[in-house]
Design a protein around this motif. Structure first.
Motif, PDB file in Angstrom:
ATOM      1  N   THR A  24       0.844  -1.196   0.000  1.00  0.00           N
ATOM      2  CA  THR A  24       0.000   0.000   0.000  1.00  0.00           C
ATOM      3  C   THR A  24       0.878   1.245   0.000  1.00  0.00           C
ATOM      4  O   THR A  24       2.023   1.226   0.456  1.00  0.00           O
ATOM      5  N   LEU A  25       0.318   2.339  -0.516  1.00  0.00           N
ATOM      6  CA  LEU A  25       1.013   3.624  -0.586  1.00  0.00           C
ATOM      7  C   LEU A  25       0.002   4.728  -0.325  1.00  0.00           C
ATOM      8  O   LEU A  25      -1.057   4.780  -0.963  1.00  0.00           O
ATOM      9  N   THR A  26       0.329   5.618   0.606  1.00  0.00           N
ATOM     10  CA  THR A  26      -0.513   6.770   0.926  1.00  0.00           C
ATOM     11  C   THR A  26       0.222   8.043   0.521  1.00  0.00           C
ATOM     12  O   THR A  26       1.403   8.209   0.840  1.00  0.00           O
ATOM     13  N   THR A  27      -0.465   8.937  -0.196  1.00  0.00           N
ATOM     14  CA  THR A  27       0.177  10.145  -0.709  1.00  0.00           C
ATOM     15  C   THR A  27      -0.681  11.373  -0.414  1.00  0.00           C
ATOM     16  O   THR A  27      -1.893  11.284  -0.247  1.00  0.00           O
ATOM     17  N   MET A  28      -0.012  12.525  -0.400  1.00  0.00           N
ATOM     18  CA  MET A  28      -0.667  13.833  -0.341  1.00  0.00           C
ATOM     19  C   MET A  28       0.049  14.726  -1.337  1.00  0.00           C
ATOM     20  O   MET A  28       1.214  15.094  -1.127  1.00  0.00           O
ATOM     21  N   ASN A  29      -0.626  15.061  -2.438  1.00  0.00           N
ATOM     22  CA  ASN A  29       0.041  15.707  -3.556  1.00  0.00           C
ATOM     23  C   ASN A  29      -0.622  17.031  -3.940  1.00  0.00           C
ATOM     24  O   ASN A  29      -1.801  17.272  -3.646  1.00  0.00           O
ATOM     25  N   VAL A  30       0.163  17.857  -4.615  1.00  0.00           N
ATOM     26  CA  VAL A  30      -0.340  19.058  -5.287  1.00  0.00           C
ATOM     27  C   VAL A  30      -0.555  18.712  -6.751  1.00  0.00           C
ATOM     28  O   VAL A  30       0.321  18.119  -7.394  1.00  0.00           O
TER      29      VAL A  30
END
Length: 250
Positions: free
Chosen positions: A239-245
């Motif tokens: 799994t991978l959790t991201t917070m992106n612009v």
């Protein structure tokens, strides 16, 4: 025909006006995320995505490129008491996806899809697949859309443990679900499944994006990747959790 004065009138033939062909249209954008931790342990993580779409007439083409790379520093104390430090790469993955679709009617499409992936830390370090599918927009509301694709394909993948190239016919399925919660908030969930003789690969991408203006948005994402054929000591799901612009153009 004659007018009220008895003068003959010549009727002009009516010429059908054809609708102007749809002009070519480009759209797309990219998203970027970076995280760095310093202190007792030092880690860095970088992820990004670019996607482009081009449509003309009954044809629609799309392409996307994704990348993930992360590293962490370590310290080692030898028997003589000396301290050594270094850096290890813990993730290094790149993927390319291309799709061309021909519109059969308002909802149905015929698609050709190509996917290529390189993952230095995966059970399959290299994967390539080509599939042909039928797609249909089964739900087409003002705020809710659901697109489905299914069809046969062919995949080649390199098994890093067995050190061999595996090739087989696959069945491919894709479900793309979108919900507009508000005028500037959207939830997107995309599920891809490729199942063949040697392995079943599945990837689910869930994202929530909040638009700030006509070009910029913030996006929180969660990705789950599953391979059915792995070694006994390896986990089948990552799994991978991201917070992106996110930047987009239309």
């Amino acid at each position: 025909m004659f007018d009220k004065h008895g003068t003959p009138q010549i009727r002009k033939p009516q010429v059908a006006i054809e609708a102007a062909p749809q002009a070519p249209h480009w759209s797309g954008g990219g998203e970027f995320g970076y995280a760095s931790a310093k202190g007792n342990s030092n880690t860095e993580s970088l992820n990004g995505k670019l996607d482009f779409k081009y449509s003309q007439g009954l044809w629609k083409h799309s392409a996307n490129v994704t990348a993930l790379r992360s590293s962490s520093e370590y310290m080692r104390i030898d028997d003589d008491g000396s301290v050594h430090s270094g850096s290890n790469t813990t993730a290094n993955r790149y993927a390319l996806g291309i799709n061309s679709g021909y519109s059969m009617d308002e909802r149905g499409t015929l698609n050709a899809t190509y996917r290529q992936e390189k993952d230095d830390f995966g059970s399959f370090s290299r994967q390539r697949s080509l599939a042909f599918s039928y797609g249909n927009r089964v739900v087409d509301g003002d705020r809710v859309q659901l697109d489905l694709q299914f069809g046969p394909g062919y995949r080649r993948a390199y098994d890093t443990v067995q050190q061999r190239m595996e090739a087989s016919v696959i069945g491919r399925g894709l479900a793309d679900f979108r919900v507009g919660l508000t005028d500037n908030t959207e939830v997107v969930n995309k599920l891809l499944v490729e199942s063949g003789k040697y392995n079943t690969f599945a990837q689910n991408d869930l994202g929530v994006s909040v638009t700030m203006n006509s070009h910029l948005a913030l996006k929180a994402g969660w990705q789950a990747r599953h391979n059915s054929d792995v070694e006994a000591d390896d986990k089948r799901t990552d799994t991978l959790t991201t917070m992106n612009v996110v930047y987009r153009f239309k």
